[in-house]
Scaffold this motif. Structure first.
Motif, PDB file in Angstrom:
ATOM      1  N   VAL A 142       0.616  -1.393  -0.132  1.00 10.76           N
ATOM      2  CA  VAL A 142       0.276  -0.168  -0.233  1.00 10.76           C
ATOM      3  C   VAL A 142       1.021   1.278   0.126  1.00 10.76           C
ATOM      4  N   ILE A 143       1.828   1.213   1.077  1.00 12.08           N
ATOM      5  CA  ILE A 143       2.939   2.097   0.304  1.00 12.08           C
ATOM      6  C   ILE A 143       3.344   2.939  -0.430  1.00 12.08           C
ATOM      7  N   PHE A 144       4.218   1.288  -0.995  1.00  9.45           N
ATOM      8  CA  PHE A 144       4.701   1.928  -2.158  1.00  9.45           C
ATOM      9  C   PHE A 144       3.428   2.146  -3.405  1.00  9.45           C
ATOM     10  N   SER A 145       2.682   1.634  -3.590  1.00 15.05           N
ATOM     11  CA  SER A 145       1.602   2.083  -4.372  1.00 15.05           C
ATOM     12  C   SER A 145       1.190   2.909  -4.061  1.00 15.05           C
ATOM     13  N   SER A 146       1.227   3.995  -3.112  1.00 15.49           N
ATOM     14  CA  SER A 146       0.767   4.745  -2.969  1.00 15.49           C
ATOM     15  C   SER A 146       1.813   6.289  -3.470  1.00 15.49           C
TER      16      SER A 146
ATOM     17  N   PRO B   5       0.166   8.278   1.429  1.00 15.25           N
ATOM     18  CA  PRO B   5       0.117   6.370   1.775  1.00 15.25           C
ATOM     19  C   PRO B   5      -1.514   6.729   3.431  1.00 15.25           C
ATOM     20  N   PHE B   6      -2.530   5.569   3.114  1.00 14.80           N
ATOM     21  CA  PHE B   6      -3.547   5.778   4.040  1.00 14.80           C
ATOM     22  C   PHE B   6      -3.814   6.667   3.848  1.00 14.80           C
ATOM     23  N   PHE B   7      -3.412   8.098   4.232  1.00 17.48           N
ATOM     24  CA  PHE B   7      -4.073   9.638   4.640  1.00 17.48           C
ATOM     25  C   PHE B   7      -4.929  10.030   2.924  1.00 17.48           C
ATOM     26  N   SER B   8      -4.409   9.443   1.823  1.00 12.99           N
ATOM     27  CA  SER B   8      -5.320   9.880   0.620  1.00 12.99           C
ATOM     28  C   SER B   8      -6.186   9.572   0.619  1.00 12.99           C
ATOM     29  N   ASP B   9      -5.907   8.275   0.707  1.00 12.60           N
ATOM     30  CA  ASP B   9      -7.238   7.425   0.279  1.00 12.60           C
ATOM     31  C   ASP B   9      -8.155   7.444   1.224  1.00 12.60           C
ATOM     32  N   PHE B  10      -7.717   7.725   2.037  1.00 14.23           N
ATOM     33  CA  PHE B  10      -9.088   8.121   3.641  1.00 14.23           C
ATOM     34  C   PHE B  10      -9.892   8.867   3.428  1.00 14.23           C
ATOM     35  N   THR B  11      -8.411  10.496   2.175  1.00 12.25           N
ATOM     36  CA  THR B  11      -9.852  11.354   2.468  1.00 12.25           C
ATOM     37  C   THR B  11     -10.724  11.326   1.265  1.00 12.25           C
ATOM     38  N   ALA B  12      -9.578  10.805   0.404  1.00 16.08           N
ATOM     39  CA  ALA B  12     -10.670  10.450  -0.941  1.00 16.08           C
ATOM     40  C   ALA B  12     -11.918   9.939  -1.073  1.00 16.08           C
ATOM     41  N   ALA B  13     -12.037   8.969   0.454  1.00  9.77           N
ATOM     42  CA  ALA B  13     -12.739   8.486  -0.016  1.00  9.77           C
ATOM     43  C   ALA B  13     -13.430   8.966   1.031  1.00  9.77           C
ATOM     44  N   LEU B  14     -13.898  10.079   2.066  1.00 12.59           N
ATOM     45  CA  LEU B  14     -14.853  10.386   3.238  1.00 12.59           C
ATOM     46  C   LEU B  14     -15.236  12.006   2.119  1.00 12.59           C
ATOM     47  N   ALA B  15     -14.344  12.138   0.855  1.00 12.39           N
ATOM     48  CA  ALA B  15     -15.139  12.930  -0.183  1.00 12.39           C
ATOM     49  C   ALA B  15     -16.016  12.212  -0.956  1.00 12.39           C
ATOM     50  N   ASN B  16     -15.412  11.090  -0.971  1.00 14.57           N
ATOM     51  CA  ASN B  16     -16.765  10.278  -2.422  1.00 14.57           C
ATOM     52  C   ASN B  16     -18.035  10.379  -1.427  1.00 14.57           C
TER      53      ASN B  16
END
Length: 139
Positions: free
Chosen positions: A25-29, A36-47
């Motif tokens: 996950v870290i490498f892919s981000s 890592p983790f934070f951007s997916d979290f904020t994008a999910a909250l925005a969605n």
């Protein structure tokens, strides 16, 4: 192989799989240029906000599930007895959020959804069975 060595290898294997997931996950981000983790979290909250909201706790549960992998990885690799409980609690959340226990599944290219989900369920069954065996044979 004696019982203590078997218990040690099983815990280390599942802990290493959790560590692989975290690094994947870290490498892919980082490869995508996001945090890592934070951007997916904020994008999910925005969605969730765009869809009408009300279920933000699911996004929070997903984040907690992913962050709990750090704890289970360390505890399993160290051979801690409470690692079995942490990993057992994670199981339904892993299935809900499609977080494979056998993280090498993430490297499969162009796999059908049915095969991929079957492999995830099979890996969860294998992990639950081996963790049950670890719990049964604990000191």
């Amino acid at each position: 192989m004696d019982l203590i060595t078997s218990v040690r290898w099983i815990g280390f294997f599942w802990g290493a799989m959790d560590a692989f997931y975290i690094f994947f996950v870290i490498f892919s981000s980082l490869k995508r240029g996001v945090a890592p983790f934070f951007s997916d979290f904020t994008a999910a909250l925005a969605n969730m906000d765009q869809w009408g909201g009300g279920l933000e706790f699911i996004v929070w549960m997903g984040l907690v599930t992913q962050l709990s992998l750090v704890a289970s990885s360390v505890l399993l690799c160290l051979g801690s007895a409470c690692a079995v409980y942490v990993a057992g609690i994670q199981t339904p959340f892993r299935i809900l959020f499609i977080v494979p226990s056998f993280s090498l599944i993430l490297l499969l290219p162009d796999t059908s959804t049915a095969v991929w989900l079957s492999l995830i369920v099979a890996s969860e069954v294998a992990k639950v069975w081996s963790l049950w065996w670890l719990w049964k044979n604990r000191d």
